[in-house]
Write an enzyme that holds these catalytic residues in place. Structure first.
Site, PDB file in Angstrom:
ATOM      1  N   GLY A   9      16.745 -23.358 -14.490  1.00 18.14           N
ATOM      2  CA  GLY A   9      15.923 -23.716 -13.972  1.00 18.14           C
ATOM      3  C   GLY A   9      15.718 -24.202 -12.878  1.00 18.14           C
ATOM      4  CB  SER A 124       3.447 -26.829 -20.429  1.00 20.04           C
ATOM      5  OG  SER A 124       1.530 -26.397 -20.269  1.00 20.04           O
ATOM      6  CD  GLU A 126      -2.508 -24.427 -18.711  1.00 19.29           C
ATOM      7  OE1 GLU A 126      -2.563 -23.405 -18.730  1.00 19.29           O
ATOM      8  OE2 GLU A 126      -2.952 -25.374 -18.025  1.00 19.29           O
ATOM      9  CE1 TYR A 148       4.708 -21.805 -17.625  1.00 19.64           C
ATOM     10  CE2 TYR A 148       2.644 -22.836 -18.833  1.00 19.64           C
ATOM     11  CZ  TYR A 148       3.838 -23.309 -18.001  1.00 19.64           C
ATOM     12  OH  TYR A 148       4.684 -24.081 -17.978  1.00 19.64           O
TER      13      TYR A 148
HETATM   14  P1  NDP Z   1       9.428 -23.690 -11.154  1.00 14.83           P
HETATM   15  O1  NDP Z   1       8.189 -22.639 -11.131  1.00 14.83           O
HETATM   16  O2  NDP Z   1       9.401 -24.556 -10.083  1.00 14.83           O
HETATM   17  O3  NDP Z   1      11.174 -23.197 -11.754  1.00 14.83           O
HETATM   18  C1  NDP Z   1      11.385 -23.008 -12.868  1.00 14.83           C
HETATM   19  C2  NDP Z   1      12.750 -22.488 -12.614  1.00 14.83           C
HETATM   20  O4  NDP Z   1      12.868 -21.409 -13.875  1.00 14.83           O
HETATM   21  C3  NDP Z   1      13.265 -21.943 -10.837  1.00 14.83           C
HETATM   22  O5  NDP Z   1      14.736 -22.095 -10.975  1.00 14.83           O
HETATM   23  C4  NDP Z   1      13.493 -20.328 -11.388  1.00 14.83           C
HETATM   24  O6  NDP Z   1      13.910 -19.883 -10.836  1.00 14.83           O
HETATM   25  C5  NDP Z   1      13.446 -20.602 -13.326  1.00 14.83           C
HETATM   26  N1  NDP Z   1      13.606 -18.931 -14.020  1.00 14.83           N
HETATM   27  C6  NDP Z   1      11.993 -18.148 -13.331  1.00 14.83           C
HETATM   28  N2  NDP Z   1      12.333 -17.175 -14.491  1.00 14.83           N
HETATM   29  C7  NDP Z   1      14.168 -16.937 -15.105  1.00 14.83           C
HETATM   30  C8  NDP Z   1      14.825 -15.854 -15.494  1.00 14.83           C
HETATM   31  N3  NDP Z   1      14.112 -15.104 -15.719  1.00 14.83           N
HETATM   32  N4  NDP Z   1      15.840 -16.395 -15.585  1.00 14.83           N
HETATM   33  C9  NDP Z   1      16.395 -17.516 -15.430  1.00 14.83           C
HETATM   34  N5  NDP Z   1      15.728 -18.800 -14.405  1.00 14.83           N
HETATM   35  C10 NDP Z   1      14.079 -18.589 -14.556  1.00 14.83           C
HETATM   36  O7  NDP Z   1       9.065 -24.770 -11.927  1.00 14.83           O
HETATM   37  P2  NDP Z   1       8.439 -26.831 -12.421  1.00 14.83           P
HETATM   38  O8  NDP Z   1       9.809 -27.236 -12.140  1.00 14.83           O
HETATM   39  O9  NDP Z   1       7.647 -27.357 -12.402  1.00 14.83           O
HETATM   40  O10 NDP Z   1       8.355 -26.902 -13.719  1.00 14.83           O
HETATM   41  C11 NDP Z   1       9.951 -26.875 -14.627  1.00 14.83           C
HETATM   42  C12 NDP Z   1       9.590 -26.070 -16.536  1.00 14.83           C
HETATM   43  O11 NDP Z   1       8.627 -27.539 -16.851  1.00 14.83           O
HETATM   44  C13 NDP Z   1       8.901 -24.795 -16.436  1.00 14.83           C
HETATM   45  O12 NDP Z   1       9.231 -23.921 -17.415  1.00 14.83           O
HETATM   46  C14 NDP Z   1       7.230 -24.732 -16.248  1.00 14.83           C
HETATM   47  O13 NDP Z   1       7.019 -23.973 -17.318  1.00 14.83           O
HETATM   48  C15 NDP Z   1       7.359 -26.777 -16.722  1.00 14.83           C
HETATM   49  N6  NDP Z   1       6.424 -27.638 -17.060  1.00 14.83           N
HETATM   50  C16 NDP Z   1       6.640 -28.088 -16.044  1.00 14.83           C
HETATM   51  C17 NDP Z   1       5.390 -28.358 -15.058  1.00 14.83           C
HETATM   52  C18 NDP Z   1       4.637 -29.019 -13.898  1.00 14.83           C
HETATM   53  O14 NDP Z   1       3.603 -29.424 -13.901  1.00 14.83           O
HETATM   54  N7  NDP Z   1       5.724 -29.060 -13.058  1.00 14.83           N
HETATM   55  C19 NDP Z   1       4.297 -29.677 -16.931  1.00 14.83           C
HETATM   56  C20 NDP Z   1       4.609 -29.166 -18.033  1.00 14.83           C
HETATM   57  C21 NDP Z   1       5.506 -27.944 -18.030  1.00 14.83           C
HETATM   58  P3  NDP Z   1      13.402 -18.751  -9.309  1.00 14.83           P
HETATM   59  O15 NDP Z   1      13.538 -19.947  -7.982  1.00 14.83           O
HETATM   60  O16 NDP Z   1      14.864 -17.752  -9.036  1.00 14.83           O
HETATM   61  O17 NDP Z   1      12.059 -18.339  -9.612  1.00 14.83           O
HETATM   62  P1  GDR Z   2      -1.489 -25.676 -13.636  1.00 16.42           P
HETATM   63  O1  GDR Z   2      -1.353 -25.659 -12.154  1.00 16.42           O
HETATM   64  O2  GDR Z   2      -2.331 -23.892 -14.040  1.00 16.42           O
HETATM   65  O3  GDR Z   2      -2.412 -26.888 -13.734  1.00 16.42           O
HETATM   66  O4  GDR Z   2      -0.269 -25.141 -13.998  1.00 16.42           O
HETATM   67  P2  GDR Z   2      -2.021 -25.008 -10.762  1.00 16.42           P
HETATM   68  O5  GDR Z   2      -1.587 -25.533  -9.874  1.00 16.42           O
HETATM   69  O6  GDR Z   2      -1.464 -24.017 -10.607  1.00 16.42           O
HETATM   70  O7  GDR Z   2      -3.474 -24.771 -10.922  1.00 16.42           O
HETATM   71  C1  GDR Z   2      -4.213 -26.003 -11.449  1.00 16.42           C
HETATM   72  C2  GDR Z   2      -6.070 -25.787 -11.051  1.00 16.42           C
HETATM   73  O8  GDR Z   2      -6.337 -25.874 -10.382  1.00 16.42           O
HETATM   74  C3  GDR Z   2      -7.664 -24.606  -9.794  1.00 16.42           C
HETATM   75  N1  GDR Z   2      -6.718 -24.081  -8.959  1.00 16.42           N
HETATM   76  C4  GDR Z   2      -6.059 -23.114  -7.689  1.00 16.42           C
HETATM   77  N2  GDR Z   2      -4.891 -23.575  -8.408  1.00 16.42           N
HETATM   78  C5  GDR Z   2      -3.884 -22.257  -7.898  1.00 16.42           C
HETATM   79  N3  GDR Z   2      -2.707 -21.998  -7.765  1.00 16.42           N
HETATM   80  N4  GDR Z   2      -4.112 -22.159  -6.487  1.00 16.42           N
HETATM   81  C6  GDR Z   2      -5.489 -22.275  -5.336  1.00 16.42           C
HETATM   82  O9  GDR Z   2      -5.765 -21.731  -4.874  1.00 16.42           O
HETATM   83  C7  GDR Z   2      -6.367 -22.635  -6.640  1.00 16.42           C
HETATM   84  N5  GDR Z   2      -7.664 -23.454  -6.906  1.00 16.42           N
HETATM   85  C8  GDR Z   2      -7.815 -24.139  -7.566  1.00 16.42           C
HETATM   86  C9  GDR Z   2      -6.603 -23.737 -11.646  1.00 16.42           C
HETATM   87  O10 GDR Z   2      -7.651 -22.540 -11.288  1.00 16.42           O
HETATM   88  C10 GDR Z   2      -5.999 -24.555 -11.911  1.00 16.42           C
HETATM   89  O11 GDR Z   2      -7.535 -25.025 -12.886  1.00 16.42           O
HETATM   90  C11 GDR Z   2       0.947 -26.200 -13.984  1.00 16.42           C
HETATM   91  C12 GDR Z   2       2.232 -25.201 -14.285  1.00 16.42           C
HETATM   92  O12 GDR Z   2       3.049 -25.936 -13.463  1.00 16.42           O
HETATM   93  C13 GDR Z   2       3.014 -25.244 -15.269  1.00 16.42           C
HETATM   94  O13 GDR Z   2       3.510 -24.377 -15.000  1.00 16.42           O
HETATM   95  C14 GDR Z   2       2.258 -26.335 -15.995  1.00 16.42           C
HETATM   96  O14 GDR Z   2       2.688 -25.997 -17.943  1.00 16.42           O
HETATM   97  C15 GDR Z   2       0.723 -27.359 -15.702  1.00 16.42           C
HETATM   98  O15 GDR Z   2       0.737 -27.380 -14.969  1.00 16.42           O
HETATM   99  C16 GDR Z   2       1.423 -28.016 -17.108  1.00 16.42           C
END
Ligand code: NDP
Ligand code: GDR
Length: 321
Positions: A9, A124, A126, A148
């Site tokens: 990732g 996460s 979540e 998810y």
């Molecule tokens: P992003 O969506 O920014 O990054 C996800 C990465 O996974 C991208 O590089 C994507 O590549 C890659 N990916 C998706 N599908 C595949 C696949 N089939 N094979 C290989 N690579 C793949 O996520 P974040 O950086 O925000 O999060 C990192 C990790 O932490 C994730 O697992 C997320 O679920 C988890 N997480 C994130 C939180 C947050 O608040 N950000 C909180 C808790 C957990 P591509 O660019 O090609 O799509």
């Molecule tokens: P989340 O992040 O679902 O918490 O997952 P997101 O920013 O998508 O949503 C947060 C909250 O905002 C509300 N919401 C909207 N969300 C999006 N995306 N777009 C909208 O227009 C909108 N309006 C309101 C959503 O309903 C939700 O309640 C993120 C990801 O990074 C996950 O991969 C990670 O695991 C969790 O945070 C912790």
């Protein structure tokens, strides 16, 4: 001797911040990315020449084994996932394949190639979903509310199971929401910071959102990647909640973001669309990071207001260019 890390990732928000952090520590860094029909290097362009990119996919077992053979890492950080909660209702099977079973595949690859490799799994908040206990800690029962969240729970438990079954150094960081200037544009925080910057620059006159009442425990991604690394430097592998302990609504995010560009009454700029509502919502998330503080001396450095302002300032700068 310098250590070697493999990050899956790498093109994502966390992957690129973790690469920055590990390079700073003197690591040799390999990043795994999947093949794409377009160049997807917004977050990684600055890493060119500093890290080695390998191609692999979480749905392809052999590609993961090959990445391990090519990088020979001391540590693997599994950050790859179909990470967008909303999308997981559209593609539940695919989400389970990548976000759930993908973890099993990489653990199996490690077990076969070198079970001494230390492993970090991106779990996460979540997984807490409906929040049986507020704030949630490591012992709080899980109650995921999306395909998810359910997939992440599989990844979490299979990581724990491999630790207990094969004595592997495998840890899960249960990270609450964290954001940065590199956040994907479909996530609510970046959607707002980008939208607010567009309004300020006269490029748009509204932002279309879903549920404004949801509350999240939002931290800053560069602070959180340090916690990932710290988990793999401990003597005993374990799981940790990483959070700020504070929770704010989308409304509060909007409030700070709009005030930052000089708009107090932001309601007229918001349109709501059911397309952005979820079939099952996580109403509130808040985490207790006491264990991370006492065992690893980790605590968040950036507060909510600083985070919002950093994101808006960044989008203003990018869009002004
Ligand atoms: P992003 O969506 O920014 O990054 C996800 C990465 O996974 C991208 O590089 C994507 O590549 C890659 N990916 C998706 N599908 C595949 C696949 N089939 N094979 C290989 N690579 C793949 O996520 P974040 O950086 O925000 O999060 C990192 C990790 O932490 C994730 O697992 C997320 O679920 C988890 N997480 C994130 C939180 C947050 O608040 N950000 C909180 C808790 C957990 P591509 O660019 O090609 O799509
Ligand atoms: P989340 O992040 O679902 O918490 O997952 P997101 O920013 O998508 O949503 C947060 C909250 O905002 C509300 N919401 C909207 N969300 C999006 N995306 N777009 C909208 O227009 C909108 N309006 C309101 C959503 O309903 C939700 O309640 C993120 C990801 O990074 C996950 O991969 C990670 O695991 C969790 O945070 C912790």
């Amino acid at each position: 001797m310098n250590k070697t890390a493999l990050i899956t990732g790498i093109s994502g928000m966390d992957g690129s911040h973790l690469a920055d952090f590990l390079l700073e520590k003197g690591y040799k860094v390999f990043g795994m990315e999947r093949r794409s029909s377009y160049v997807n290097n917004i977050n990684t362009a600055h890493l060119e020449g500093k890290i080695t990119i390998l191609n692999g996919d979480m749905t392809d077992q052999n590609s993961l084994l090959r990445c391990l053979k090519e990088s020979k890492p001391d540590e693997v950080y599994n950050l790859a996932a179909q990470s967008f909660v909303g999308e997981s209702w559209n593609t539940p099977e695919y989400t389970s394949e990548v976000t759930g079973l993908g973890v099993l595949r990489i653990l199996e690859a490690i077990r076969e190639f070198n079970p001494k490799i230390k492993f970090y799994q991106a779990s996460s908040s979540e997984m807490f979903g409906r929040m049986v206990e507020n704030p949630a800690k490591e012992t709080t029962p899980f109650y995921p509310r999306s395909p998810y969240g359910v997939s992440k729970l599989y990844g979490h438990w299979i990581t724990k199971n491999y630790r207990e079954s094969y004595d592997m150094f495998a840890c899960s960081g249960i990270l609450f929401n964290h954001e940065s200037e590199r956040r994907g544009i479909e996530f609510v925080t970046r959607k707002i910071s980008d939208g607010v910057a567009r309004i300020k620059l006269g490029l748009s006159n509204h932002i279309t959102l879903g549920n404004l009442e949801a509350k999240r425990d939002w931290g800053y991604a560069p602070d959180y990647v340090e916690a990932m690394w710290l988990m793999l430097q401990q003597d005993i592998p374990d799981d940790y909640v990483i959070a700020t302990g504070n929770t704010y609504s989308i409304r509060e995010f909007l409030d700070i973001a709009f005030k930052h560009i000089g708009i107090d009454n932001w309601e007229p700029y918001i349109k709501q669309d059911p397309r952005f509502m979820r079939p099952a919502e996580v109403d509130v998330l808040r985490g207790d990071y006491t264990k991370a503080l006492s065992n690893m001396n980790w605590k968040p450095k950036t507060n909510f207001e600083q985070l919002v302002k950093k994101m808006v300032d960044h989008d203003l700068e990018v869009l002004s260019k």
